[in-house]
Design an enzyme around this catalytic site. Structure first.
Site, PDB file in Angstrom:
ATOM      1  N   TYR A  53       0.828  -1.227   0.000  1.00 33.31           N
ATOM      2  CA  TYR A  53       0.000   0.000   0.000  1.00 33.31           C
ATOM      3  C   TYR A  53       0.858   1.271   0.000  1.00 33.31           C
ATOM      4  O   TYR A  53       0.441   2.279  -0.571  1.00 33.31           O
ATOM      5  CB  TYR A  53      -1.013  -0.028   1.159  1.00 33.31           C
ATOM      6  CG  TYR A  53      -2.079  -1.076   0.908  1.00 33.31           C
ATOM      7  CD1 TYR A  53      -3.118  -0.834   0.012  1.00 33.31           C
ATOM      8  CD2 TYR A  53      -2.011  -2.332   1.509  1.00 33.31           C
ATOM      9  CE1 TYR A  53      -4.066  -1.809  -0.271  1.00 33.31           C
ATOM     10  CE2 TYR A  53      -2.954  -3.321   1.232  1.00 33.31           C
ATOM     11  CZ  TYR A  53      -3.977  -3.046   0.354  1.00 33.31           C
ATOM     12  OH  TYR A  53      -4.914  -4.019   0.066  1.00 33.31           O
ATOM     13  N   GLN A  86     -15.469   2.005  -6.031  1.00 36.83           N
ATOM     14  CA  GLN A  86     -14.747   0.889  -5.406  1.00 36.83           C
ATOM     15  C   GLN A  86     -13.269   1.236  -5.309  1.00 36.83           C
ATOM     16  O   GLN A  86     -12.500   0.505  -4.707  1.00 36.83           O
ATOM     17  CB  GLN A  86     -14.898  -0.371  -6.271  1.00 36.83           C
ATOM     18  CG  GLN A  86     -16.320  -0.873  -6.354  1.00 36.83           C
ATOM     19  CD  GLN A  86     -16.465  -1.909  -7.468  1.00 36.83           C
ATOM     20  OE1 GLN A  86     -16.262  -3.095  -7.260  1.00 36.83           O
ATOM     21  NE2 GLN A  86     -16.797  -1.464  -8.656  1.00 36.83           N
ATOM     22  N   VAL A  88      -9.726   3.019  -4.355  1.00 33.03           N
ATOM     23  CA  VAL A  88      -9.153   3.548  -3.124  1.00 33.03           C
ATOM     24  C   VAL A  88      -8.317   4.794  -3.413  1.00 33.03           C
ATOM     25  O   VAL A  88      -7.732   5.378  -2.510  1.00 33.03           O
ATOM     26  CB  VAL A  88      -8.323   2.464  -2.389  1.00 33.03           C
ATOM     27  CG1 VAL A  88      -9.231   1.321  -1.947  1.00 33.03           C
ATOM     28  CG2 VAL A  88      -7.185   1.926  -3.249  1.00 33.03           C
ATOM     29  N   ASP A  89      -8.269   5.203  -4.691  1.00 32.88           N
ATOM     30  CA  ASP A  89      -7.564   6.449  -5.007  1.00 32.88           C
ATOM     31  C   ASP A  89      -8.451   7.652  -4.675  1.00 32.88           C
ATOM     32  O   ASP A  89      -9.618   7.480  -4.302  1.00 32.88           O
ATOM     33  CB  ASP A  89      -7.105   6.458  -6.483  1.00 32.88           C
ATOM     34  CG  ASP A  89      -8.277   6.499  -7.478  1.00 32.88           C
ATOM     35  OD1 ASP A  89      -9.189   7.332  -7.307  1.00 32.88           O
ATOM     36  OD2 ASP A  89      -8.278   5.702  -8.448  1.00 32.88           O
ATOM     37  N   HIS A 104     -14.548   0.608  -0.747  1.00 30.78           N
ATOM     38  CA  HIS A 104     -13.423  -0.249  -0.338  1.00 30.78           C
ATOM     39  C   HIS A 104     -12.311   0.501   0.383  1.00 30.78           C
ATOM     40  O   HIS A 104     -11.184   0.033   0.435  1.00 30.78           O
ATOM     41  CB  HIS A 104     -12.862  -0.981  -1.579  1.00 30.78           C
ATOM     42  CG  HIS A 104     -13.832  -1.981  -2.146  1.00 30.78           C
ATOM     43  ND1 HIS A 104     -13.758  -2.473  -3.421  1.00 30.78           N
ATOM     44  CD2 HIS A 104     -14.909  -2.588  -1.580  1.00 30.78           C
ATOM     45  CE1 HIS A 104     -14.753  -3.335  -3.627  1.00 30.78           C
ATOM     46  NE2 HIS A 104     -15.463  -3.415  -2.528  1.00 30.78           N
ATOM     47  N   THR A 183     -15.820  -1.141 -14.209  1.00 30.61           N
ATOM     48  CA  THR A 183     -15.713  -2.182 -13.189  1.00 30.61           C
ATOM     49  C   THR A 183     -16.141  -3.508 -13.800  1.00 30.61           C
ATOM     50  O   THR A 183     -17.127  -3.572 -14.541  1.00 30.61           O
ATOM     51  CB  THR A 183     -16.560  -1.891 -11.929  1.00 30.61           C
ATOM     52  OG1 THR A 183     -16.575  -3.074 -11.109  1.00 30.61           O
ATOM     53  CG2 THR A 183     -17.979  -1.464 -12.230  1.00 30.61           C
ATOM     54  N   SER A 184     -15.397  -4.571 -13.469  1.00 25.57           N
ATOM     55  CA  SER A 184     -15.720  -5.886 -14.011  1.00 25.57           C
ATOM     56  C   SER A 184     -16.938  -6.487 -13.313  1.00 25.57           C
ATOM     57  O   SER A 184     -17.417  -7.549 -13.717  1.00 25.57           O
ATOM     58  CB  SER A 184     -14.517  -6.823 -13.849  1.00 25.57           C
ATOM     59  OG  SER A 184     -14.191  -6.952 -12.478  1.00 25.57           O
TER      60      SER A 184
HETATM   61  P1  OAD Z   1     -11.319  -4.823 -12.321  1.00 25.38           P
HETATM   62  O1  OAD Z   1      -9.867  -4.826 -12.629  1.00 25.38           O
HETATM   63  O2  OAD Z   1     -11.926  -6.083 -11.875  1.00 25.38           O
HETATM   64  O3  OAD Z   1     -12.125  -4.342 -13.611  1.00 25.38           O
HETATM   65  C1  OAD Z   1     -11.705  -3.228 -14.339  1.00 25.38           C
HETATM   66  C2  OAD Z   1     -12.703  -2.945 -15.439  1.00 25.38           C
HETATM   67  O4  OAD Z   1     -12.268  -1.743 -16.091  1.00 25.38           O
HETATM   68  C3  OAD Z   1     -12.828  -4.021 -16.504  1.00 25.38           C
HETATM   69  O5  OAD Z   1     -14.205  -4.278 -16.777  1.00 25.38           O
HETATM   70  C4  OAD Z   1     -12.149  -3.385 -17.727  1.00 25.38           C
HETATM   71  O6  OAD Z   1     -12.725  -3.796 -18.960  1.00 25.38           O
HETATM   72  C5  OAD Z   1     -12.408  -1.928 -17.483  1.00 25.38           C
HETATM   73  N1  OAD Z   1     -11.460  -0.995 -18.138  1.00 25.38           N
HETATM   74  C6  OAD Z   1     -10.177  -1.185 -18.505  1.00 25.38           C
HETATM   75  N2  OAD Z   1      -9.670  -0.077 -19.060  1.00 25.38           N
HETATM   76  C7  OAD Z   1     -10.655   0.856 -19.028  1.00 25.38           C
HETATM   77  C8  OAD Z   1     -10.749   2.204 -19.440  1.00 25.38           C
HETATM   78  N3  OAD Z   1      -9.725   2.865 -19.987  1.00 25.38           N
HETATM   79  N4  OAD Z   1     -11.930   2.854 -19.257  1.00 25.38           N
HETATM   80  C9  OAD Z   1     -12.984   2.202 -18.702  1.00 25.38           C
HETATM   81  N5  OAD Z   1     -12.947   0.934 -18.293  1.00 25.38           N
HETATM   82  C10 OAD Z   1     -11.800   0.268 -18.444  1.00 25.38           C
HETATM   83  O7  OAD Z   1     -11.563  -3.634 -11.274  1.00 25.38           O
HETATM   84  P2  OAD Z   1     -12.811  -3.394 -10.311  1.00 25.38           P
HETATM   85  O8  OAD Z   1     -14.058  -3.891 -10.919  1.00 25.38           O
HETATM   86  O9  OAD Z   1     -12.746  -1.991  -9.886  1.00 25.38           O
HETATM   87  O10 OAD Z   1     -11.068  -4.473  -4.229  1.00 25.38           O
HETATM   88  O11 OAD Z   1     -12.412  -4.321  -9.098  1.00 25.38           O
HETATM   89  C11 OAD Z   1     -13.261  -4.381  -7.986  1.00 25.38           C
HETATM   90  C12 OAD Z   1     -12.466  -4.605  -6.725  1.00 25.38           C
HETATM   91  O12 OAD Z   1     -11.608  -5.738  -6.887  1.00 25.38           O
HETATM   92  C13 OAD Z   1     -11.526  -3.486  -6.348  1.00 25.38           C
HETATM   93  O13 OAD Z   1     -12.149  -2.451  -5.647  1.00 25.38           O
HETATM   94  C14 OAD Z   1     -10.492  -4.179  -5.514  1.00 25.38           C
HETATM   95  C15 OAD Z   1     -10.295  -5.417  -6.365  1.00 25.38           C
HETATM   96  O14 OAD Z   1      -9.782  -6.518  -5.740  1.00 25.38           O
HETATM   97  C16 OAD Z   1     -10.291  -4.604  -3.143  1.00 25.38           C
HETATM   98  O15 OAD Z   1      -9.082  -4.482  -3.176  1.00 25.38           O
HETATM   99  C17 OAD Z   1     -11.059  -4.908  -1.905  1.00 25.38           C
END
Ligand code: OAD
Length: 242
Positions: A53, A86, A88-89, A104, A183-184
């Site tokens: 971190y 979601q 943390v930035d 988160h 977000t995925s």
């Molecule tokens: P993910 O890495 O799972 O998903 C990222 C998403 O962003 C995917 O659907 C990509 O297709 C999309 N993506 C990539 N480049 C992009 C761009 N330029 N513009 C828009 N979208 C783009 O990230 P999160 O869904 O945020 O939690 O992950 C959820 C949580 O999992 C996080 O908060 C974190 C992680 O583990 C903790 O650490 C507790």
């Protein structure tokens, strides 16, 4: 005022230079979730978790909000906007968004590790590094000797409670428009938030590569966040004239 809930994930910060988690080459390709994002990992090796971190905090100091963050905050004079992130930035805040809920946790905050305290005080540390032995005293706070005072990131790790969930669910329920960006939707309970939408609300999703499992009608904008936000803003202008 039309209410917009903007629900963001790592993708919204990608064009600022912050890696996502699950894309190829993303953070979870290079680190073990169990080691750095669970309380078990913390117990096993606090030094490793702090280093992970600390590094991300230093990276955050060097990057800037991108156009997507700015276009989101730019909606505020005309719409009632709440950002549920979601991430943390702190890029939404730095772009000027006033109402931001962090599901988160936040990289620039820490708390004591004692698990018997329900809501330990969150301490703002900016971009400082935290090391083993650091306690709230480092930031001029009182230290209770009967507690475990080691500072830990104020991050919601896997398996931990998501304190903002209920409030976020209410915001989604109250919204006229829900805009999901980058977000995925793989991490629950956060990913389940779109199920709180009311039947009359519209759902927009900006993501270059996603499959959303819902029976709802989706306005899918398959673009990176910056380009997708331009399209979304134009859509609002056409529909609402502002
Ligand atoms: P993910 O890495 O799972 O998903 C990222 C998403 O962003 C995917 O659907 C990509 O297709 C999309 N993506 C990539 N480049 C992009 C761009 N330029 N513009 C828009 N979208 C783009 O990230 P999160 O869904 O945020 O939690 O992950 C959820 C949580 O999992 C996080 O908060 C974190 C992680 O583990 C903790 O650490 C507790």
């Amino acid at each position: 005022m039309t209410k917009i809930a903007v629900f963001t994930g790592a993708g919204v910060s990608k064009e600022s230079g912050i890696d996502t988690f699950r894309d190829k080459g993303g953070l979870w390709d290079n680190y073990s979730v169990e080691e750095v994002a669970t309380s078990g990992g913390w117990m096993l090796d606090r030094k490793k978790v702090l280093a992970f971190y600390n590094k991300r905090r230093k990276e955050l100091e060097k990057v800037e909000p991108n156009l997507a963050h700015t276009l989101i905050s730019g909606l505020e004079p005309v719409y009632d906007v709440t950002v549920i992130t979601q991430n943390v930035d702190n890029l939404h805040e730095r772009a000027g968004s006033c109402k931001v809920m962090h599901l988160h946790g936040e990289l620039t905050k820490v708390k004591i590790e004692d698990r018997d305290i329900k809501n330990p005080e969150s301490i703002e540390i900016g971009y400082d590094s935290i090391k083993l032995g650091d306690t709230p005293a480092k930031y001029g706070r009182e230290v209770n000797p009967s507690l475990m005072n080691q500072l830990r990131p104020d991050i919601v790790w896997f398996g931990e409670n998501v304190p903002m969930l209920e409030k976020a669910g209410q915001v989604i329920f109250d919204a006229d428009i829900v805009l999901v960006i980058g977000t995925s939707l793989q991490v629950y309970p956060a990913a389940g938030l779109i199920d709180y939408m009311n039947d009359d609300a519209e759902l927009f999703v900006i993501d270059p590569d996603i499959t959303v499992n819902t029976s709802r009608k989706i306005h899918l904008i398959e673009k990176p966040a910056t380009e997708g936000m331009r399209i979304f803003v134009n859509h609002l202008k056409e529909k609402y004239g502002k």
